[in-house]
Design a protein around this motif. Sequence first.
Motif, mmCIF file in Angstrom:
data_model
loop_
_atom_site.group_PDB
_atom_site.id
_atom_site.type_symbol
_atom_site.label_atom_id
_atom_site.label_comp_id
_atom_site.label_asym_id
_atom_site.label_seq_id
_atom_site.Cartn_x
_atom_site.Cartn_y
_atom_site.Cartn_z
ATOM 1 N N ALA A 199 1.077 -1.130 0.012
ATOM 2 C CA ALA A 199 0.238 0.037 0.069
ATOM 3 C C ALA A 199 0.874 1.423 0.059
ATOM 4 O O ALA A 199 1.635 1.580 0.934
ATOM 5 N N LYS B 257 0.368 4.641 -0.752
ATOM 6 C CA LYS B 257 -0.111 5.892 -0.356
ATOM 7 C C LYS B 257 0.860 6.773 0.038
ATOM 8 O O LYS B 257 1.564 6.368 0.935
ATOM 9 N N ASN C 250 -4.178 4.850 -3.360
ATOM 10 C CA ASN C 250 -5.583 5.291 -3.143
ATOM 11 C C ASN C 250 -5.921 6.663 -4.001
ATOM 12 O O ASN C 250 -7.345 7.069 -3.601
ATOM 13 N N ILE D 62 -7.150 0.938 -4.675
ATOM 14 C CA ILE D 62 -7.732 0.621 -3.456
ATOM 15 C C ILE D 62 -8.293 1.394 -2.529
ATOM 16 O O ILE D 62 -8.599 1.419 -1.234
ATOM 17 N N MET E 157 -13.147 -7.283 -0.835
ATOM 18 C CA MET E 157 -12.103 -6.515 -0.025
ATOM 19 C C MET E 157 -12.711 -5.872 1.137
ATOM 20 O O MET E 157 -13.890 -5.434 1.171
ATOM 21 N N ILE F 96 -11.606 -3.437 4.996
ATOM 22 C CA ILE F 96 -10.797 -2.786 5.780
ATOM 23 C C ILE F 96 -11.377 -3.314 7.143
ATOM 24 O O ILE F 96 -12.445 -2.771 7.537
ATOM 25 N N MET G 81 -3.946 -5.751 7.012
ATOM 26 C CA MET G 81 -2.927 -4.753 6.763
ATOM 27 C C MET G 81 -1.871 -4.774 7.662
ATOM 28 O O MET G 81 -1.721 -5.884 8.532
ATOM 29 N N SER G 82 -1.130 -3.425 8.157
ATOM 30 C CA SER G 82 0.056 -3.876 9.014
ATOM 31 C C SER G 82 -0.433 -4.302 10.479
ATOM 32 O O SER G 82 0.389 -5.226 10.848
ATOM 33 N N ARG H 170 -2.750 -6.142 2.476
ATOM 34 C CA ARG H 170 -2.148 -4.856 1.610
ATOM 35 C C ARG H 170 -1.595 -4.103 3.040
ATOM 36 O O ARG H 170 -2.102 -3.725 4.029
ATOM 37 N N VAL H 171 0.146 -4.078 2.600
ATOM 38 C CA VAL H 171 0.682 -3.634 3.769
ATOM 39 C C VAL H 171 1.616 -2.462 3.507
ATOM 40 O O VAL H 171 2.089 -2.396 2.203
ATOM 41 N N GLY H 172 1.175 -1.093 4.408
ATOM 42 C CA GLY H 172 2.089 -0.051 4.022
ATOM 43 C C GLY H 172 3.196 0.233 4.837
ATOM 44 O O GLY H 172 4.186 0.186 5.037
ATOM 45 N N THR H 173 2.369 0.675 6.151
ATOM 46 C CA THR H 173 3.116 1.181 7.590
ATOM 47 C C THR H 173 4.263 0.277 7.784
ATOM 48 O O THR H 173 5.348 0.690 8.172
ATOM 49 N N ARG I 92 2.649 7.099 8.036
ATOM 50 C CA ARG I 92 2.465 8.164 6.931
ATOM 51 C C ARG I 92 2.068 9.351 8.120
ATOM 52 O O ARG I 92 1.730 9.364 9.194
ATOM 53 N N ILE J 149 -8.357 6.367 4.187
ATOM 54 C CA ILE J 149 -9.207 5.385 4.017
ATOM 55 C C ILE J 149 -10.370 5.645 4.646
ATOM 56 O O ILE J 149 -11.133 4.696 4.467
HETATM 57 C C1 LIG Z 1 -3.255 2.463 3.821
HETATM 58 C C2 LIG Z 1 -4.022 1.142 3.379
HETATM 59 C C3 LIG Z 1 -3.594 -0.064 3.769
HETATM 60 C C4 LIG Z 1 -2.277 -0.224 4.482
HETATM 61 O O1 LIG Z 1 -2.474 0.321 5.679
HETATM 62 P P1 LIG Z 1 -1.058 0.009 6.836
HETATM 63 O O2 LIG Z 1 -1.807 0.161 8.160
HETATM 64 O O3 LIG Z 1 -0.294 1.229 6.556
HETATM 65 O O4 LIG Z 1 -0.567 -1.268 6.639
HETATM 66 C C5 LIG Z 1 -4.382 -1.077 3.401
HETATM 67 N N1 LIG Z 1 -5.587 -0.810 2.586
HETATM 68 C C6 LIG Z 1 -6.102 0.302 2.412
HETATM 69 C C7 LIG Z 1 -7.249 0.519 1.561
HETATM 70 C C8 LIG Z 1 -5.279 1.320 2.720
HETATM 71 O O5 LIG Z 1 -5.729 2.873 2.284
#
Ligand SMILES: *Cc1c(COP(=O)(O)O)cnc(C)c1O
Length: 239
Positions: A35, A37, A58, A80, A162, A164, A205-206, A221-224, A230, A236
Amino acid sequence: MPVSIREHIQTVHQRITNACQQSGRSVRDVRLLLATKTVAADQIRQAIAAGETLIGENKVQELRDKDPELTRLPIERHFIGHLQTNKIKEVLKYVSCIQSLDRLELAQRLDQQLQKSGKSVEVYIQVNTSYEASKYGLPPEKVLSFIQSIRTLDTLRIKGLMTIGLLDVDKEKMRPSLRILSQIKDQIHDQAIEGVENLKLSMGMSQDLELAIAEGSNLVRVGTSIFGNRFSGREIWKE
Ligand SMILES: *Cc1c(COP(=O)(O)O)cnc(C)c1O
């Protein structure tokens, strides 16, 4: 020396592997989406150099801005975030999959646009499994009828669902919002609808990827955990 993106990615893959082992699943059944963004293109390139092949954005604006630096790289891009109908034409230039299909109008407008170009796109239906008013997505009880109404739009290839999940310090409060998605999938499969087979689950996610894998996720879906914190996670939620 700061821990590199490559090392963070290794750690996340290790978490995925461990979670799969714990729930008796194959690691081949769980894919990692980055992820990205707010993440700069050169950081994304580092992740790609480390072997990653799938990113999710995003905002159409970010897809556009980063595109020149990512084009010709061997990656797949998914959308996403919340998709406005006036961005449809542009988003389709960049992505092969829209994971946030959440309303009939959007489905119809996507189909119209795709008909013109003779193309198709993969979609995941976004479900608001935590019933939080701040989140996008169809309520769980509307998903089946939604699928019935979009299945005739043959430019949309329905790949999965999908969500969250609910985030909480208490794991057991998070679990139900993940489990529901898997139950909806089973209900849909029970209907044996033509063209709606073998649905995948995009969840985790994370903070909740282990739990999501235990509940049947096929795409985390992993960002952090890879790119760090961020400035905010607001993108989201509804504005
Ligand atoms: C930002 C985001 C993620 C990742 O979230 P983290 O907590 O940063 O891993 C996953 N899915 C969607 C839709 C997001 O917007």
